[in-house]
Design a protein around this motif. Structure first.
Motif, PDB file in Angstrom:
ATOM      1  N   GLN A 147       0.813  -1.220   0.000  1.00 31.16           N
ATOM      2  CA  GLN A 147       0.000   0.000   0.000  1.00 31.16           C
ATOM      3  C   GLN A 147       0.847   1.272   0.000  1.00 31.16           C
ATOM      4  OE1 GLN A 147      -3.130  -0.202  -0.497  1.00 31.16           O
ATOM      5  NE2 GLN A 147      -3.269  -2.435  -0.266  1.00 31.16           N
ATOM      6  N   VAL A 148       1.872   1.301   0.857  1.00 34.94           N
ATOM      7  CA  VAL A 148       2.646   2.529   1.014  1.00 34.94           C
ATOM      8  C   VAL A 148       3.437   2.872  -0.245  1.00 34.94           C
ATOM      9  CG1 VAL A 148       4.466   3.673   2.351  1.00 34.94           C
ATOM     10  CG2 VAL A 148       2.806   2.219   3.497  1.00 34.94           C
ATOM     11  N   ALA A 149       4.197   1.879  -0.767  1.00 35.51           N
ATOM     12  CA  ALA A 149       5.074   2.171  -1.899  1.00 35.51           C
ATOM     13  C   ALA A 149       4.296   2.647  -3.134  1.00 35.51           C
ATOM     14  CB  ALA A 149       5.932   0.949  -2.222  1.00 35.51           C
ATOM     15  N   PRO A 150       3.226   1.966  -3.582  1.00 33.49           N
ATOM     16  CA  PRO A 150       2.507   2.460  -4.760  1.00 33.49           C
ATOM     17  C   PRO A 150       1.823   3.811  -4.522  1.00 33.49           C
ATOM     18  CG  PRO A 150       1.953   0.159  -4.316  1.00 33.49           C
ATOM     19  CD  PRO A 150       2.679   0.665  -3.123  1.00 33.49           C
ATOM     20  N   THR A 151       1.444   4.112  -3.287  1.00 26.58           N
ATOM     21  CA  THR A 151       0.691   5.340  -2.992  1.00 26.58           C
ATOM     22  C   THR A 151       1.612   6.535  -2.790  1.00 26.58           C
ATOM     23  OG1 THR A 151      -1.041   4.018  -1.946  1.00 26.58           O
ATOM     24  CG2 THR A 151      -1.006   6.368  -1.441  1.00 26.58           C
ATOM     25  N   LEU A 152       2.614   6.379  -1.954  1.00 27.81           N
ATOM     26  CA  LEU A 152       3.461   7.504  -1.565  1.00 27.81           C
ATOM     27  C   LEU A 152       4.833   7.484  -2.206  1.00 27.81           C
ATOM     28  CD1 LEU A 152       2.682   7.542   2.278  1.00 27.81           C
ATOM     29  CD2 LEU A 152       1.569   8.866   0.462  1.00 27.81           C
ATOM     30  N   GLY A 153       5.252   6.229  -2.627  1.00 28.58           N
ATOM     31  CA  GLY A 153       6.668   6.128  -2.964  1.00 28.58           C
ATOM     32  C   GLY A 153       7.442   6.243  -1.662  1.00 28.58           C
ATOM     33  N   CYS A 154       8.351   5.358  -1.417  1.00 24.61           N
ATOM     34  CA  CYS A 154       9.068   5.386  -0.150  1.00 24.61           C
ATOM     35  C   CYS A 154      10.399   4.670  -0.310  1.00 24.61           C
ATOM     36  CB  CYS A 154       8.242   4.750   0.962  1.00 24.61           C
ATOM     37  SG  CYS A 154       7.831   3.031   0.630  1.00 24.61           S
ATOM     38  N   SER A 155      11.164   4.645   0.752  1.00 26.21           N
ATOM     39  CA  SER A 155      12.470   3.988   0.743  1.00 26.21           C
ATOM     40  C   SER A 155      12.547   3.039   1.920  1.00 26.21           C
ATOM     41  CB  SER A 155      13.599   5.028   0.823  1.00 26.21           C
ATOM     42  OG  SER A 155      13.568   5.877  -0.292  1.00 26.21           O
ATOM     43  N   ALA A 156      13.391   2.018   1.740  1.00 26.82           N
ATOM     44  CA  ALA A 156      13.600   1.041   2.803  1.00 26.82           C
ATOM     45  C   ALA A 156      15.065   0.641   2.829  1.00 26.82           C
ATOM     46  CB  ALA A 156      12.724  -0.189   2.586  1.00 26.82           C
ATOM     47  N   LYS A 157      15.426  -0.096   3.842  1.00 22.11           N
ATOM     48  CA  LYS A 157      16.787  -0.616   3.958  1.00 22.11           C
ATOM     49  C   LYS A 157      16.741  -2.043   4.471  1.00 22.11           C
ATOM     50  CE  LYS A 157      17.359   1.320   8.634  1.00 22.11           C
ATOM     51  NZ  LYS A 157      18.166   2.247   9.466  1.00 22.11           N
ATOM     52  N   ARG A 195      33.520 -14.245  -1.062  1.00 21.49           N
ATOM     53  CA  ARG A 195      34.457 -15.202  -0.472  1.00 21.49           C
ATOM     54  C   ARG A 195      34.943 -14.811   0.894  1.00 21.49           C
ATOM     55  NH1 ARG A 195      39.440 -15.963  -4.133  1.00 21.49           N
ATOM     56  NH2 ARG A 195      37.774 -16.201  -5.672  1.00 21.49           N
ATOM     57  N   ASN A 196      34.836 -13.505   1.231  1.00 16.78           N
ATOM     58  CA  ASN A 196      35.277 -13.046   2.553  1.00 16.78           C
ATOM     59  C   ASN A 196      34.145 -13.030   3.575  1.00 16.78           C
ATOM     60  OD1 ASN A 196      37.964 -12.595   1.672  1.00 16.78           O
ATOM     61  ND2 ASN A 196      37.362 -10.598   0.829  1.00 16.78           N
ATOM     62  N   ALA A 197      32.958 -13.479   3.166  1.00 18.53           N
ATOM     63  CA  ALA A 197      31.821 -13.463   4.087  1.00 18.53           C
ATOM     64  C   ALA A 197      32.050 -14.445   5.229  1.00 18.53           C
ATOM     65  CB  ALA A 197      30.535 -13.827   3.341  1.00 18.53           C
ATOM     66  N   GLU A 198      31.545 -14.067   6.381  1.00 12.81           N
ATOM     67  CA  GLU A 198      31.683 -14.922   7.556  1.00 12.81           C
ATOM     68  C   GLU A 198      30.743 -16.121   7.411  1.00 12.81           C
ATOM     69  OE1 GLU A 198      31.129 -14.662  12.428  1.00 12.81           O
ATOM     70  OE2 GLU A 198      30.767 -12.901  11.164  1.00 12.81           O
ATOM     71  N   ALA A 199      31.288 -17.301   7.574  1.00 15.57           N
ATOM     72  CA  ALA A 199      30.461 -18.520   7.490  1.00 15.57           C
ATOM     73  C   ALA A 199      29.644 -18.659   8.772  1.00 15.57           C
ATOM     74  CB  ALA A 199      31.330 -19.742   7.285  1.00 15.57           C
ATOM     75  N   GLY A 200      28.412 -19.140   8.623  1.00 13.92           N
ATOM     76  CA  GLY A 200      27.540 -19.329   9.770  1.00 13.92           C
ATOM     77  C   GLY A 200      26.143 -18.848   9.469  1.00 13.92           C
ATOM     78  N   THR A 201      25.384 -18.580  10.537  1.00 17.83           N
ATOM     79  CA  THR A 201      23.974 -18.214  10.397  1.00 17.83           C
ATOM     80  C   THR A 201      23.815 -16.697  10.313  1.00 17.83           C
ATOM     81  OG1 THR A 201      23.290 -20.173  11.631  1.00 17.83           O
ATOM     82  CG2 THR A 201      21.689 -18.389  11.433  1.00 17.83           C
ATOM     83  N   TRP A 202      23.131 -16.252   9.264  1.00 13.98           N
ATOM     84  CA  TRP A 202      22.823 -14.848   9.028  1.00 13.98           C
ATOM     85  C   TRP A 202      21.318 -14.642   9.140  1.00 13.98           C
ATOM     86  CZ3 TRP A 202      26.095 -10.867   6.577  1.00 13.98           C
ATOM     87  CH2 TRP A 202      27.441 -11.252   6.466  1.00 13.98           C
ATOM     88  N   THR A 203      20.920 -13.397   9.495  1.00 17.37           N
ATOM     89  CA  THR A 203      19.513 -12.996   9.426  1.00 17.37           C
ATOM     90  C   THR A 203      19.431 -11.672   8.700  1.00 17.37           C
ATOM     91  OG1 THR A 203      19.521 -11.818  11.540  1.00 17.37           O
ATOM     92  CG2 THR A 203      18.963 -14.165  11.592  1.00 17.37           C
ATOM     93  N   VAL A 204      18.265 -11.373   8.140  1.00 17.76           N
ATOM     94  CA  VAL A 204      18.049 -10.098   7.463  1.00 17.76           C
ATOM     95  C   VAL A 204      16.594  -9.692   7.643  1.00 17.76           C
ATOM     96  CG1 VAL A 204      17.604 -11.245   5.252  1.00 17.76           C
ATOM     97  CG2 VAL A 204      18.258  -8.839   5.280  1.00 17.76           C
ATOM     98  N   GLN A 205      16.382  -8.361   7.832  1.00 15.71           N
ATOM     99  CA  GLN A 205      15.059  -7.770   7.936  1.00 15.71           C
ATOM    100  C   GLN A 205      15.023  -6.514   7.080  1.00 15.71           C
ATOM    101  OE1 GLN A 205      14.612  -7.511  12.388  1.00 15.71           O
ATOM    102  NE2 GLN A 205      12.491  -8.064  11.930  1.00 15.71           N
ATOM    103  N   ALA A 206      13.817  -6.140   6.653  1.00 14.45           N
ATOM    104  CA  ALA A 206      13.607  -4.885   5.940  1.00 14.45           C
ATOM    105  C   ALA A 206      12.933  -3.885   6.869  1.00 14.45           C
ATOM    106  CB  ALA A 206      12.745  -5.115   4.705  1.00 14.45           C
ATOM    107  N   GLN A 207      13.325  -2.583   6.683  1.00 15.13           N
ATOM    108  CA  GLN A 207      12.756  -1.519   7.518  1.00 15.13           C
ATOM    109  C   GLN A 207      12.581  -0.273   6.663  1.00 15.13           C
ATOM    110  OE1 GLN A 207      15.181  -0.428  10.865  1.00 15.13           O
ATOM    111  NE2 GLN A 207      13.800   1.160  11.583  1.00 15.13           N
TER     112      GLN A 207
END
Length: 805
Positions: A147-157, A195-207
């Motif tokens: 709803q927000v993006a098509p109506t207002l246009g917005c940014s996230a990270k 190749r330099n990424a740390e091996a193991g468990t990663w998480t990611v969220q959008a805001q």
């Protein structure tokens, strides 16, 4: 000056605090039908509006939620909206098509999928949530803001949490701190951990980055994934497999890379596992390696490869090797490889037979078992004077093929079980002990050597390549091998075949006219039916008998009142091994002649007349029938018996006088059948009709009872009588048959008291039946029915069961 500065700071703090209460510091102007969002400050186009009202549906809408404002301005805090999203009217209502806005929650969601295109706009649909990826696996992130993006246009990270707990907006070489969104779903450019990424468990969220949602709206769902090393590995799903089953190995390497896989150290003299054709990721076969082919991994760097085995696959441990192909050269890189081992094992076969192992010829034998070594079971049988190596079980009694020529295996079910029902009625085997083999492959019976089956034709290149046929003796000829028994997995079960027999007995040896007789017995060998013959004076009965699953049978024969008082002879024929009644009749509905065919099936060997001119009578006919069945040209057996039909009679023993209140037993004898019903009526001799307002001065009783078998030959009956409260009077006892029209009667007195010295009571007196004189008569013996004639002449006609030997 210092005081003024302090006041300005306080005013600034107050303004900031006010901003946390009112979601936005600047109101957004909106018109009717606009989409607005929780945490916004809005100004509608009606400055006189002081409330936003959400109404219920229906013809009489009611207010469900009211948001207060002033001069057309409203603060859409989470508290005032209270989770009640949808249409709100600021002027009018639904009935008069008033002006409204639609309030939404500013949702934001996140997906992470494997990338299939370099533009980042194409994904495989395979989510990495809860899964593992390589350091060079490209991933595209999909941010949903419907709803927000098509109506207002917005940014996230995107906010990444590393295995060490650090927070970052970077992933590999890409930074995701400001993602422009103007559609319901925004797809980021593909990114790999690096190749330099740390091996193991990663998480990611959008805001959200855009205010006011940045500070107030909830973050998206969390995606969790593991980053692993890109080193090449090969693993087997199972360490061992029973041959005739597939096994799978998994290549784990770079994303969308090419790898060579093959059986390392395999011998061409073995029957090796083969690759499943047309698998996902397959590129081409490599003829330089046994079981070799090139596969491409998917976007996650994985590829499952299936090898198949057959019943003939050599049982041993196989080494499967995978090698990376050099980029741009498509040559194996001997420094980048991995191996795994899979053991191919022999399966096992079991067999069992229902029952105790001893069966009558003609019965059905159910064979069951398991087979984990192949998809078919080959059954063959060995025994006295059969083919040296055994006969194919399915053909026994037919073509009697040798075991090596068996073309009718039993299919194994998906749960590794199998079943075969062997009907022995036409097996053509004599009685004796036999052994049944169940083998996982076509064998040369129980032989210790192979047998080549030459089909005398040249195989096609396709047949040679895929091994459906094997080379045979002579150039250009191909065929199948029946292997020696030791090359197959097998099991055995022993069965003992024996001759069926038949037994019969009548429910009684003397049967009253109008009554019934039951022929009961046992017929072994599972015959479909038996044939019944009854011979008597001017009487011939021809009927079939059904046999129960347990081999028992029962046939009810109604003895009509028109049957002559005489002796009757019964023959019951068993169809034996071929389950066919070999004695024929000219007309099953009205037979006049019995006969049997010669072995040619056309000409008649013997016959005799059973009805009409020239017929054989009674025992002579029965004797002729048994001699006919004794013919060596047929396999049937028989049993025979006899019974006598006589006039019905009932005897009653006079009980003598009885004192009122006494209890006594009325009894007698009869030739009626066991379980026949008898009615006993005891009535006062002074019985007469009275006015219905008066009580009857009479007394008595009416009872039914069943006939029971007597110890001395005649059947008996009895009832209990209680004279309590009876009138002093003379009483008449009448005893009648219910199924058979026969009766007898007598009288006795009920007195106040018996004399001190009792007078002798009549014993064994036979009452004269009313209507019919039913006196037992001796039936003359009729010669010609073997041993039955002698027994009949002695007056002890009973039962005899004769068997053919």
């Amino acid at each position: 000056m210092k005081k003024i500065t302090t006041i300005l700071i306080l005013l600034l703090v107050s303004a900031l605090l006010a901003g946390t209460v009112s979601a936005g510091t600047i109101s957004r102007d909106v018109g009717s039908g606009a989409a607005v969002f929780v945490y916004e400050d809005i100004a509608v186009d009606d400055t006189s509006s002081t409330s936003l009202i959400q109404y219920s549906d229906g013809p009489n809408p009611q207010a469900l939620n009211v948001i207060s404002g002033k001069d057309g301005e409203f603060q859409l805090t989470e508290e005032v909206v209270n989770g009640m999203y949808g249409t709100y009217y600021y002027k009018g209502n639904p009935k008069d098509s008033g002006e409204y806005v639609t309030i939404w929650y500013p949702e934001i969601s996140l997906k992470a999928e494997l990338t299939t295109g370099k533009d980042g706009m194409s994904t495989s649909g395979d989510s990495i949530d809860g899964k593992s990826i390589n350091k060079n696996t490209n991933v595209s992130f999909k941010i949903g803001s419907p709803q927000v993006a098509p109506t207002l246009g917005c940014s996230a990270k995107l906010i990444f949490t590393t295995p060490s707990g650090g927070k970052t907006h970077s992933f590999g070489l890409h930074e995701f701190s400001l993602i422009r969104m103007n559609r319901a779903e925004t797809i980021t450019s593909p990114a790999a951990p690096g190749r330099n990424a740390e091996a193991g468990t990663w998480t990611v969220q959008a805001q959200y980055v855009t205010q006011p949602f940045k500070d107030y709206a909830k973050k998206s769902n969390t995606i969790t994934f593991d980053v692993r090393s890109t080193s090449l590995t090969l693993t087997a799903v199972k360490d061992s497999v029973v041959r005739n089953n597939p096994f799978v190995v998994t290549i784990q390497g770079d994303s969308l890379a090419y790898y060579l896989i093959y059986l390392d150290g395999a011998s061409e003299t073995d029957v090796n596992p083969t690759l499943q054709q047309y698998q996902d990721g397959w590129q081409y076969d490599d003829e330089d390696h046994i079981g070799g082919a090139v596969f491409m991994t998917d976007a996650s760097g994985n590829r499952n490869v299936q090898y198949n085995t057959i019943a003939e696959t050599t049982d041993k441990t196989y080494t499967i090797k995978v090698e990376a192909l050099k980029k741009y050269e498509y040559e194996p890189d001997p420094t980048d490889y991995d191996t795994t081992k899979v053991k191919v094992e022999k399966g096992a076969v079991t067999i069992s037979a229902t029952g105790d192992g001893s069966y009558f010829i003609g019965a059905e034998i159910k064979l069951t078992g398991t087979n984990t070594d192949s998809s078919d079971v080959y059954l063959f049988i060995t025994g006295p004077n059969l083919a040296t190596n055994g006969l194919a079980l399915k053909t026994v009694g037919g073509t009697n093929e040798p075991a090596k020529d068996n073309t009718q295996p039993v299919s194994v079910k998906t749960d590794n079980t199998w079943e075969y029902k062997w009907n022995t009625e036409n097996c053509g085997l004599d009685t004796g002990a036999y052994t049944i083999y169940a083998a996982s492959r076509l064998t040369n019976g129980k032989s210790s050597s192979n047998a080549f089956l030459n089909y005398s034709y040249e195989a096609t290149d396709n047949e040679k390549e895929y091994g459906t046929l094997l080379p045979g003796p002579g150039e250009g000829y191909y065929g199948y091998y029946a292997v020696k028994l030791s090359d197959a997995e097998y099991a055995t079960v022993s069965v003992n075949l024996k001759t069926p027999f038949i037994f019969a007995a009548p429910s009684g040896t003397v049967i009253a006219k109008g009554d019934k007789v039951y022929i009961r017995g046992t017929a072994e060998g599972d015959p479909s039916k038996l044939q019944l013959y009854i011979f008597g004076p001017n009487k011939f009965v021809y009927d079939s008998i059904t046999v129960e699953d347990d081999g028992s049978y029962e046939k009810k024969i109604d003895i009509g009142s028109d049957w002559a008082s005489n002796q009757y002879y019964v023959v019951i024929e068993h169809p034996m091994y071929n389950n066919k009644i070999d004695v024929q009749v000219d007309d099953p509905q009205d037979p006049t002649e019995l006969f049997i065919y010669n072995v040619d099936g056309y000409s008649i060997q013997s016959s005799f007349i059973v009805a009409g001119p020239g017929k054989l009578q009674g025992a002579n006919a029965a004797d002729a029938l048994t001699k006919m069945i004794d013919s060596p040209n047929i396999d049937d057996k028989y049993t025979k018996l006899t019974f006598t039909v006589s006039e019905p009679w009932i005897k009653l023993v006079n009980p003598g006088d009885k004192a009122v209140g006494m209890k006594f037993t009325l009894s007698g004898t009869t030739n009626l059948a066991v379980d026949d019903q008898i009615l006993v009526d005891v009535t006062s001799s002074s019985f007469s009709a009275v006015d219905k307002t008066q009580s009857s001065p009479t007394s008595g009783v009416s009872r039914t009872t069943k006939v029971v078998a007597g110890e001395g030959g005649d059947n008996t009956w009895s009832v209990e009588i209680d004279t309590t409260n009876w009138n002093l009077d003379e009483y008449t006892i009448k005893v009648s048959g219910i199924e058979v029209d026969i009766s007898t009667s007598t009288t006795f007195n009920v007195v106040e008291k018996l004399p001190d010295t009792p007078t002798p009571t009549a014993t064994g007196a036979t009452a004269v039946p009313t209507g019919t004189t039913a006196t037992a008569t001796a039936t003359p013996a009729t010669p010609g029915f073997g041993a039955f004639v002698a027994l009949a002449g002695l007056g002890a006609v009973a039962l005899l069961v004769l068997r053919r030997t």
